[in-house]
Structures are given as C-alpha cells and as structure tokens.
Design a protein around this motif. Structure first.
Motif, PDB file in Angstrom:
ATOM      1  N   SER A  67      11.183 109.963 -10.542  1.00 11.61           N
ATOM      2  CA  SER A  67      12.538 110.162 -10.043  1.00 11.61           C
ATOM      3  C   SER A  67      13.209 108.805  -9.887  1.00 11.61           C
ATOM      4  O   SER A  67      12.560 107.753  -9.982  1.00 11.61           O
ATOM      5  CB  SER A  67      12.500 110.868  -8.677  1.00 11.61           C
ATOM      6  N   SER A  68      14.505 108.837  -9.608  1.00 13.00           N
ATOM      7  CA  SER A  68      15.214 107.590  -9.362  1.00 13.00           C
ATOM      8  C   SER A  68      14.702 106.923  -8.086  1.00 13.00           C
ATOM      9  O   SER A  68      14.658 105.693  -8.001  1.00 13.00           O
ATOM     10  CB  SER A  68      16.718 107.847  -9.262  1.00 13.00           C
ATOM     11  N   ALA A  69      14.305 107.719  -7.095  1.00 10.30           N
ATOM     12  CA  ALA A  69      13.762 107.156  -5.854  1.00 10.30           C
ATOM     13  C   ALA A  69      12.467 106.403  -6.126  1.00 10.30           C
ATOM     14  O   ALA A  69      12.219 105.328  -5.564  1.00 10.30           O
ATOM     15  CB  ALA A  69      13.530 108.265  -4.830  1.00 10.30           C
ATOM     16  N   ASP A  70      11.642 106.958  -6.989  1.00  9.33           N
ATOM     17  CA  ASP A  70      10.401 106.298  -7.370  1.00  9.33           C
ATOM     18  C   ASP A  70      10.686 104.988  -8.094  1.00  9.33           C
ATOM     19  O   ASP A  70      10.022 103.966  -7.872  1.00  9.33           O
ATOM     20  CB  ASP A  70       9.591 107.235  -8.269  1.00  9.33           C
ATOM     21  N   LEU A  71      11.688 104.990  -8.921  1.00 10.92           N
ATOM     22  CA  LEU A  71      12.094 103.797  -9.650  1.00 10.92           C
ATOM     23  C   LEU A  71      12.637 102.734  -8.693  1.00 10.92           C
ATOM     24  O   LEU A  71      12.281 101.550  -8.787  1.00 10.92           O
ATOM     25  CB  LEU A  71      13.144 104.173 -10.690  1.00 10.92           C
ATOM     26  N   ILE A  72      13.492 103.144  -7.773  1.00 10.82           N
ATOM     27  CA  ILE A  72      14.037 102.213  -6.782  1.00 10.82           C
ATOM     28  C   ILE A  72      12.913 101.598  -5.948  1.00 10.82           C
ATOM     29  O   ILE A  72      12.922 100.397  -5.638  1.00 10.82           O
ATOM     30  CB  ILE A  72      15.060 102.926  -5.883  1.00 10.82           C
ATOM     31  N   ALA A  73      11.937 102.407  -5.586  1.00  9.69           N
ATOM     32  CA  ALA A  73      10.811 101.899  -4.810  1.00  9.69           C
ATOM     33  C   ALA A  73      10.087 100.776  -5.557  1.00  9.69           C
ATOM     34  O   ALA A  73       9.717  99.760  -4.968  1.00  9.69           O
ATOM     35  CB  ALA A  73       9.840 103.029  -4.480  1.00  9.69           C
ATOM     36  N   ASP A  74       9.907 100.951  -6.865  1.00  3.45           N
ATOM     37  CA  ASP A  74       9.230  99.907  -7.642  1.00  3.45           C
ATOM     38  C   ASP A  74      10.079  98.642  -7.736  1.00  3.45           C
ATOM     39  O   ASP A  74       9.544  97.529  -7.752  1.00  3.45           O
ATOM     40  CB  ASP A  74       8.893 100.425  -9.038  1.00  3.45           C
ATOM     41  N   VAL A  75      11.388  98.800  -7.809  1.00  4.04           N
ATOM     42  CA  VAL A  75      12.277  97.636  -7.790  1.00  4.04           C
ATOM     43  C   VAL A  75      12.077  96.863  -6.489  1.00  4.04           C
ATOM     44  O   VAL A  75      11.974  95.628  -6.478  1.00  4.04           O
ATOM     45  CB  VAL A  75      13.749  98.068  -7.951  1.00  4.04           C
ATOM     46  N   LEU A  76      12.009  97.582  -5.370  1.00  6.64           N
ATOM     47  CA  LEU A  76      11.831  96.944  -4.070  1.00  6.64           C
ATOM     48  C   LEU A  76      10.447  96.323  -3.939  1.00  6.64           C
ATOM     49  O   LEU A  76      10.292  95.235  -3.367  1.00  6.64           O
ATOM     50  CB  LEU A  76      12.068  97.965  -2.957  1.00  6.64           C
ATOM     51  N   HIS A 117      16.443  88.222  -2.141  1.00  7.94           N
ATOM     52  CA  HIS A 117      15.911  89.281  -1.286  1.00  7.94           C
ATOM     53  C   HIS A 117      17.000  90.290  -0.942  1.00  7.94           C
ATOM     54  O   HIS A 117      16.850  91.090  -0.036  1.00  7.94           O
ATOM     55  CB  HIS A 117      15.351  88.642  -0.007  1.00  7.94           C
ATOM     56  N   SER A 118      18.086  90.257  -1.690  1.00  6.65           N
ATOM     57  CA  SER A 118      19.267  91.040  -1.336  1.00  6.65           C
ATOM     58  C   SER A 118      19.047  92.537  -1.450  1.00  6.65           C
ATOM     59  O   SER A 118      19.572  93.318  -0.646  1.00  6.65           O
ATOM     60  CB  SER A 118      20.456  90.629  -2.205  1.00  6.65           C
ATOM     61  N   LEU A 119      18.264  92.975  -2.432  1.00 10.10           N
ATOM     62  CA  LEU A 119      18.072  94.415  -2.619  1.00 10.10           C
ATOM     63  C   LEU A 119      17.246  95.005  -1.482  1.00 10.10           C
ATOM     64  O   LEU A 119      17.581  96.065  -0.949  1.00 10.10           O
ATOM     65  CB  LEU A 119      17.405  94.685  -3.962  1.00 10.10           C
ATOM     66  N   ALA A 120      16.169  94.332  -1.111  1.00  8.32           N
ATOM     67  CA  ALA A 120      15.332  94.838  -0.023  1.00  8.32           C
ATOM     68  C   ALA A 120      16.111  94.884   1.289  1.00  8.32           C
ATOM     69  O   ALA A 120      15.951  95.804   2.099  1.00  8.32           O
ATOM     70  CB  ALA A 120      14.085  93.980   0.129  1.00  8.32           C
ATOM     71  N   ARG A 121      16.981  93.917   1.493  1.00  9.42           N
ATOM     72  CA  ARG A 121      17.775  93.883   2.720  1.00  9.42           C
ATOM     73  C   ARG A 121      18.816  94.993   2.748  1.00  9.42           C
ATOM     74  O   ARG A 121      19.253  95.420   3.818  1.00  9.42           O
ATOM     75  CB  ARG A 121      18.452  92.520   2.879  1.00  9.42           C
ATOM     76  N   ALA A 122      19.223  95.462   1.570  1.00  8.98           N
ATOM     77  CA  ALA A 122      20.257  96.492   1.490  1.00  8.98           C
ATOM     78  C   ALA A 122      19.679  97.890   1.355  1.00  8.98           C
ATOM     79  O   ALA A 122      20.416  98.856   1.194  1.00  8.98           O
ATOM     80  CB  ALA A 122      21.173  96.205   0.303  1.00  8.98           C
ATOM     81  N   ALA A 123      18.360  98.011   1.435  1.00  9.77           N
ATOM     82  CA  ALA A 123      17.709  99.280   1.107  1.00  9.77           C
ATOM     83  C   ALA A 123      17.439 100.174   2.304  1.00  9.77           C
ATOM     84  O   ALA A 123      16.780 101.202   2.161  1.00  9.77           O
ATOM     85  CB  ALA A 123      16.392  99.002   0.378  1.00  9.77           C
ATOM     86  N   GLY A 124      17.958  99.808   3.463  1.00  5.30           N
ATOM     87  CA  GLY A 124      17.639 100.578   4.661  1.00  5.30           C
ATOM     88  C   GLY A 124      18.044 102.035   4.595  1.00  5.30           C
ATOM     89  O   GLY A 124      17.375 102.903   5.153  1.00  5.30           O
ATOM     90  N   SER A 125      19.146 102.332   3.912  1.00  2.00           N
ATOM     91  CA  SER A 125      19.645 103.708   3.871  1.00  2.00           C
ATOM     92  C   SER A 125      19.151 104.488   2.654  1.00  2.00           C
ATOM     93  O   SER A 125      19.496 105.656   2.489  1.00  2.00           O
ATOM     94  CB  SER A 125      21.184 103.696   3.860  1.00  2.00           C
ATOM     95  N   VAL A 126      18.349 103.859   1.807  1.00  9.05           N
ATOM     96  CA  VAL A 126      17.862 104.531   0.604  1.00  9.05           C
ATOM     97  C   VAL A 126      16.756 105.516   0.970  1.00  9.05           C
ATOM     98  O   VAL A 126      15.824 105.181   1.701  1.00  9.05           O
ATOM     99  CB  VAL A 126      17.319 103.503  -0.408  1.00  9.05           C
ATOM    100  N   GLU A 127      16.873 106.748   0.481  1.00  8.54           N
ATOM    101  CA  GLU A 127      15.875 107.769   0.752  1.00  8.54           C
ATOM    102  C   GLU A 127      14.709 107.609  -0.225  1.00  8.54           C
ATOM    103  O   GLU A 127      14.881 107.733  -1.436  1.00  8.54           O
ATOM    104  CB  GLU A 127      16.483 109.164   0.601  1.00  8.54           C
ATOM    105  N   LEU A 128      13.527 107.315   0.316  1.00 11.06           N
ATOM    106  CA  LEU A 128      12.338 107.130  -0.508  1.00 11.06           C
ATOM    107  C   LEU A 128      11.230 108.066  -0.026  1.00 11.06           C
ATOM    108  O   LEU A 128      11.185 108.422   1.160  1.00 11.06           O
ATOM    109  CB  LEU A 128      11.844 105.685  -0.410  1.00 11.06           C
ATOM    110  N   PRO A 129      10.334 108.455  -0.927  1.00  8.67           N
ATOM    111  CA  PRO A 129       9.177 109.261  -0.496  1.00  8.67           C
ATOM    112  C   PRO A 129       8.381 108.525   0.581  1.00  8.67           C
ATOM    113  O   PRO A 129       8.342 107.285   0.595  1.00  8.67           O
ATOM    114  CB  PRO A 129       8.364 109.416  -1.787  1.00  8.67           C
TER     115      PRO A 129
END
Length: 203
Positions: A67-76, A117-129
């Motif tokens: 899923s896109s969430a799984d992909l975003i998690a790997d980016v982080l 480190h900008s993506l990890a800092r902006a990821a608080g509201s991202v829904e991840l498994p």
C-alpha cells in the motif's frame, strides 16, 4: 516542483541479474516516493503517482509494497537510518563524556537544518500500520541510544527524562531557526539553557 515530465526522462530500469534488477526497481520506487513527498507532501504519495513518476506499471509497485502507507513507511525508515548513520559517523570516535553530548546535539542540528530529516519530522499525522509505527519507534530509540548511554555514564538522574528534555529544547531551537531567527544566536541560546539546566552534563 513540476513532476509531470519525470516519466519521460526516466531511463529504463535494467540490471545484469534478476536480484540486481529488483534492487534497482525498489530503489527507483523509493526515490520517486521521496521526491513526491518532498515536493507535494505525503498525501500525494499514492501507488499510481509513484508508478507514473518512476516509469513503472502500478503492478510493479505493488510487487514491492502492499500500500502507499507501506511505501511511506519505507521512505521514513530510509531517512531515519541515514540520520542514525550520520550521527554515528560524526560521534563514534568520541569518548562518552560531556563533549560527546555537545557534539551529538550540534550534529543533530546540522543534519536537521540541512533538510535531510524533514520527512520524518512531518510524518506525525501520517496513518501507518502498527507494525511500521513500531519499527520507526525502534529506529528513534536506536538514534537516541548513544545519548542515553552517555547520560547514564555521566550519572544523570533519570537519564530518560533528561534525554527527552534535551530533545525538546533541540526541537525548539530548530523550529525558531526555520522560522527565520539567526542560527548562531539560537544555537548559543540552546546551549546556554542546557548549561544552566544540566551543568554537570553539557560541556
């Protein structure tokens, strides 16, 4: 940033072996997702958008990510791993003393302010498994482990709390610099506060 022409410029992903080709494709997918996230935010990171940006079929992306969430998690995960490696490279040779803590803080500020480190800092509201959230939490713990170990070796009372307080003050200094305040002044203010709060811990 205009991403629409990226597909036309993307070279065909070909390697000498099946395994190497898989690695190339996975890296291309992660690079595409990272570029989209930086340019448009995590909400723009969809399987379709990433496939188009990487020059691949949607089915090719699904072969690597559920899923896109799984992909975003790997980016982080990649971003946090890079941060951990950078901190280790800059501080591994230092003795675990008060100067180590100062250098750890300075190195963290350098890395964050450079935008890496900008993506990890902006990821608080991202829904991840939940499993991926746990993975990211473990990476954060790994990142702070050398700081925590040094605080313990220096005899800090409640090292976990002290580490969290240092992290909070670091976040405030970075936020103020990002808002346009002078970096030299804010860095000096940060260490002035830390020296007042923890004179026995900060060089």
């Amino acid at each position: 940033m205009d991403l629409t022409c990226h597909n036309a410029l993307m070279p065909k992903i070909v390697a000498e072996s099946v395994a190497a080709n898989r690695d190339l494709r996975q890296n291309a997918i992660l690079s595409a997702a990272t570029e989209i996230a930086r340019a448009q935010g995590f909400e723009a990171v969809t399987i379709g958008a990433v496939a188009q940006h990487a020059g691949l079929a949607r089915s090719s992306v699904y072969a690597y990510f559920n899923s896109s969430a799984d992909l975003i998690a790997d980016v982080l995960v990649d971003e946090l791993t890079d941060f951990i490696d950078y901190l280790s490279e800059k501080t591994a040779s230092l003795p675990r003393d008060k100067m180590f803590i100062r250098r750890w803080i300075e190195t963290s500020m350098e890395y964050i302010l450079d935008g890496r480190h900008s993506l990890a800092r902006a990821a608080g509201s991202v829904e991840l498994p939940a499993t991926r959230r746990a993975q990211l939490k473990n990476l954060h713990r790994e990142m702070y482990q050398p700081l925590a170990e040094t605080l313990v070796s220096l005899g800090a009372e409640n090292p976990m709390r002290v580490g969290q307080q240092i992290s909070a003050l670091l976040d405030v200094a970075v936020l103020r610099i990002e808002q346009g305040h002078d970096s030299v002044t804010e860095t000096a203010a940060l260490f002035n506060l830390l020296n007042q709060a923890f004179p026995e811990l900060i060089a």
